[in-house]
Design an enzyme around this catalytic site. Structure first.
Site, PDB file in Angstrom:
ATOM      1  N   ARG A 148       0.845  -1.181   0.000  1.00 32.53           N
ATOM      2  CA  ARG A 148       0.000   0.000   0.000  1.00 32.53           C
ATOM      3  C   ARG A 148       0.886   1.239   0.000  1.00 32.53           C
ATOM      4  O   ARG A 148       2.110   1.135   0.070  1.00 32.53           O
ATOM      5  CB  ARG A 148      -1.000   0.006   1.166  1.00 32.53           C
ATOM      6  CG  ARG A 148      -0.627  -0.711   2.429  1.00 32.53           C
ATOM      7  CD  ARG A 148       0.548  -0.137   3.156  1.00 32.53           C
ATOM      8  NE  ARG A 148       0.417   1.287   3.406  1.00 32.53           N
ATOM      9  CZ  ARG A 148       1.427   2.112   3.557  1.00 32.53           C
ATOM     10  NH1 ARG A 148       2.693   1.682   3.473  1.00 32.53           N
ATOM     11  NH2 ARG A 148       1.231   3.390   3.784  1.00 32.53           N
TER      12      ARG A 148
ATOM     13  N   ALA B 152       0.562   5.127  -2.169  1.00 32.17           N
ATOM     14  CA  ALA B 152       0.318   5.408  -3.587  1.00 32.17           C
ATOM     15  C   ALA B 152       1.518   5.143  -4.502  1.00 32.17           C
ATOM     16  O   ALA B 152       1.371   4.464  -5.525  1.00 32.17           O
ATOM     17  CB  ALA B 152      -0.164   6.853  -3.752  1.00 32.17           C
TER      18      ALA B 152
ATOM     19  N   ARG C  51      -7.111  -0.383  -7.214  1.00 27.86           N
ATOM     20  CA  ARG C  51      -7.450   0.590  -6.164  1.00 27.86           C
ATOM     21  C   ARG C  51      -7.717   1.922  -6.856  1.00 27.86           C
ATOM     22  O   ARG C  51      -6.879   2.400  -7.625  1.00 27.86           O
ATOM     23  CB  ARG C  51      -6.338   0.720  -5.118  1.00 27.86           C
ATOM     24  CG  ARG C  51      -6.132  -0.546  -4.314  1.00 27.86           C
ATOM     25  CD  ARG C  51      -5.382  -0.293  -3.017  1.00 27.86           C
ATOM     26  NE  ARG C  51      -6.216   0.400  -2.051  1.00 27.86           N
ATOM     27  CZ  ARG C  51      -5.741   0.909  -0.901  1.00 27.86           C
ATOM     28  NH1 ARG C  51      -4.452   0.822  -0.622  1.00 27.86           N
ATOM     29  NH2 ARG C  51      -6.552   1.513  -0.054  1.00 27.86           N
TER      30      ARG C  51
ATOM     31  N   ASP D  80      -2.228  10.605  -1.915  1.00 30.72           N
ATOM     32  CA  ASP D  80      -2.595   9.566  -2.874  1.00 30.72           C
ATOM     33  C   ASP D  80      -3.032  10.145  -4.217  1.00 30.72           C
ATOM     34  O   ASP D  80      -2.850   9.513  -5.248  1.00 30.72           O
ATOM     35  CB  ASP D  80      -3.695   8.684  -2.295  1.00 30.72           C
ATOM     36  CG  ASP D  80      -3.165   7.744  -1.230  1.00 30.72           C
ATOM     37  OD1 ASP D  80      -2.884   6.585  -1.566  1.00 30.72           O
ATOM     38  OD2 ASP D  80      -3.003   8.174  -0.081  1.00 30.72           O
TER      39      ASP D  80
ATOM     40  N   LYS E  54      -4.885   9.431   3.366  1.00 30.05           N
ATOM     41  CA  LYS E  54      -5.542   8.505   4.279  1.00 30.05           C
ATOM     42  C   LYS E  54      -6.603   9.220   5.116  1.00 30.05           C
ATOM     43  O   LYS E  54      -6.403  10.342   5.559  1.00 30.05           O
ATOM     44  CB  LYS E  54      -4.496   7.850   5.183  1.00 30.05           C
ATOM     45  CG  LYS E  54      -5.027   6.767   6.090  1.00 30.05           C
ATOM     46  CD  LYS E  54      -5.763   5.689   5.339  1.00 30.05           C
ATOM     47  CE  LYS E  54      -4.924   5.046   4.243  1.00 30.05           C
ATOM     48  NZ  LYS E  54      -5.687   4.044   3.439  1.00 30.05           N
TER      49      LYS E  54
END
Length: 349
Positions: A49, A51, A92, A240, A251
Site C-alpha cells: 500500500r 500510492a 485501487r 494519494d 488517508k
C-alpha cells in the site's frame, strides 16, 4: 534483500517479491509473485500500500503479465495486454500513481509498433525497472527540498505511512524526516496510529525505529491536544492524489489533522512526487474515494471490537482542501499558492 531493507517491492529474477505489510512489524513475510493476478491481489488486500508503491506494484504486475501472456504474435499480445492494463488500473481507485504507472508502461507498447513479442517483453521490463529507480530518485529529491522547511529541533507530526514502505524506497513524508534527521539529530517525530488499519503504529513507527529517529506514537485523537499545547512545530503527510488546484486526497483522517493544524497556526505540508498529481481533475470533489470492508472497523485481527451486527462506514481516504495546505513538497521544489499556477509549472518542468 537484506533483512534490514525497507524496500517493499523488488525483483528476484522473474519473480516480483513483495513484503506483506499486513504482518509488519511483528513478522516479515515476502510474497513471491509469478503471475500478475497475484500482484493485483496484493494491492487489493493491502499487502502492499502507499500510492507510489502501489504504482510500482501495478507496473510490476504488467511486466509479469508480459512474461506470462500466451501470445505468439504482437497483435494478440497487444490485445491481451490492454485488457490486463484495465484490470491493474481498477485494483485501487483513489491513488493517481497506479493509473499513471500503467499509462507509462503501456506507452512502451504504443511507441514501439514494429516490436515483436520478445522485444515488447524486454522493453516493458526495462520500463518498470526505470520507474522504480525514478521513484527512489524523486523521493530523495523530495527529502532534499523538504528538509529546508523543517525548523531546527522541530517536533514533526506525521500521519499514516509515507515512508520507504509506501514507495519504491526512502519515502515521501518520511523522506523529508530522514533528510532532516541527517542534518539535525535533535528533531522528534510524533506518529499517529492511523485507524482503522494502523499504518502509523505498525509501519511508520517500525520505520522510525529501524532508522533510529527519535519518535513517539500517539493516538489519532491526541493530535489536537498536542498542537494546542504547542508541542508540534510542523505537520508533514503524504498523498494519494492531488487535483490541479492542490486539493489533496490522503488517508482518512488527514483532513482532520489539517483543520487542527490551521486552528493552531501550524504549517501543514504535503510531500508527494509529481506522479501523484492528476491535472485532469480541477479540484478534489472529483477524486474517487475508496470504500473498504466495514469489518476493518468492527474487527481487528479477526476479533470483534464492536457489537455484533453494528453497521460501520469505512472510507479509506478523505480530501484536504488546498486552503489548509501550506505547501506541496515535490521532487522539483516546494509548491505554494496559487497552487493552480505552481502545479502547472511543476508539471511542465
Amino acid at each position: 534483500m537484506p533483512e534490514s531493507s525497507l524496500r517493499p517491492i523488488y525483483w528476484e529474477d522473474d519473480v516480483v517479491a513483495i513484503i506483506d505489510q499486513r504482518l509488519l512489524p511483528h513478522k516479515r513475510v515476502v510474497l513471491r509473485c509469478t503471475e500478475p493476478q497475484q500482484v493485483i491481489r496484493a494491492i487489493k488486500t493491502m499487502a502492499i500500500r502507499g500510492a507510489p508503491a502501489v504504482g510500482i506494484a501495478g507496473a510490476a504486475a504488467l511486466a509479469l503479465g508480459a512474461l506470462t501472456l500466451k501470445a505468439a504474435d504482437p497483435q494478440t499480445f497487444r490485445r491481451k495486454f490492454v485488457r490486463l492494463c484495465r484490470q491493474v488500473k481498477e485494483a485501487r481507485p483513489t491513488g493517481n500513481n497506479l493509473s499513471w504507472a500503467v499509462e507509462k508502461v503501456y506507452s512502451v507498447v504504443v511507441e514501439n509498433p514494429e516490436a515483436d513479442v520478445f522485444q515488447l517483453r524486454r522493453l516493458i521490463r526495462e520500463k518498470v525497472e526505470a520507474l522504480m529507480a525514478e521513484d527512489v530518485a524523486a523521493n530523495r529529491a523530495i527529502g532534499a527540498w523538504g528538509r529546508k522547511i523543517v525548523p531546527s529541533g522541530a517536533r514533526i507530526l506525521t500521519y499514516c505511512n509515507a515512508g520507504a514502505l509506501a514507495t519504491a524506497d526512502y519515502g515521501t513524508a518520511l523522506g523529508v524526516v530522514r533528510a532532516a534527521f541527517a542534518e539535525d539529530s535533535s528533531i522528534h517525530v510524533y506518529t499517529c496510529e492511523t485507524r482503522p488499519f494502523l499504518q502509523g503504529s505498525r509501519l511508520t513507527a517500525y520505520e522510525l525505529m529501524v532508522e533510529g529517529i527519535p519518535s513517539t506514537l500517539i493516538t489519532d485523537n491526541a493530535a489536537g491536544s498536542l498542537m494546542h499545547q504547542k508541542r508540534i512545530d510542523v505537520v508533514v503527510v503524504g498523498a494519494d492524489r492531488i487535483a490541479a488546484n492542490g486539493d489533496t486526497a490522503n488517508k482518512i483522517g488527514t483532513y482532520t489533522m489539517a483543520v487542527l493544524a490551521k486552528a493552531n497556526d501550524i504549517p501543514f505540508y504535503v510531500a508527494a512526487p509529481r506522479s501523484t498529481i492528476d491535472p485532469a481533475l480541477a479540484d478534489g470533489s472529483s477524486i474517487p474515494i475508496e470504500e473498504r470492508d466495514p469489518r476493518e472497523v468492527t474487527h481487528w485481527n479477526g476479533r470483534a471490537v464492536a457489537p455484533k451486527g453494528m453497521a460501520a462506514l469505512n472510507p479509506a481516504f478523505d480530501v484536504t482542501p488546498n486552503r489548509l495546505i501550506t505547501g506541496i513538497i515535490t521532487e522539483v521544489g516546494v509548491l505554494r499558492r496559487p497552487f493552480k499556477r505552481t502545479i502547472k509549472k511543476a508539471l511542465e518542468a
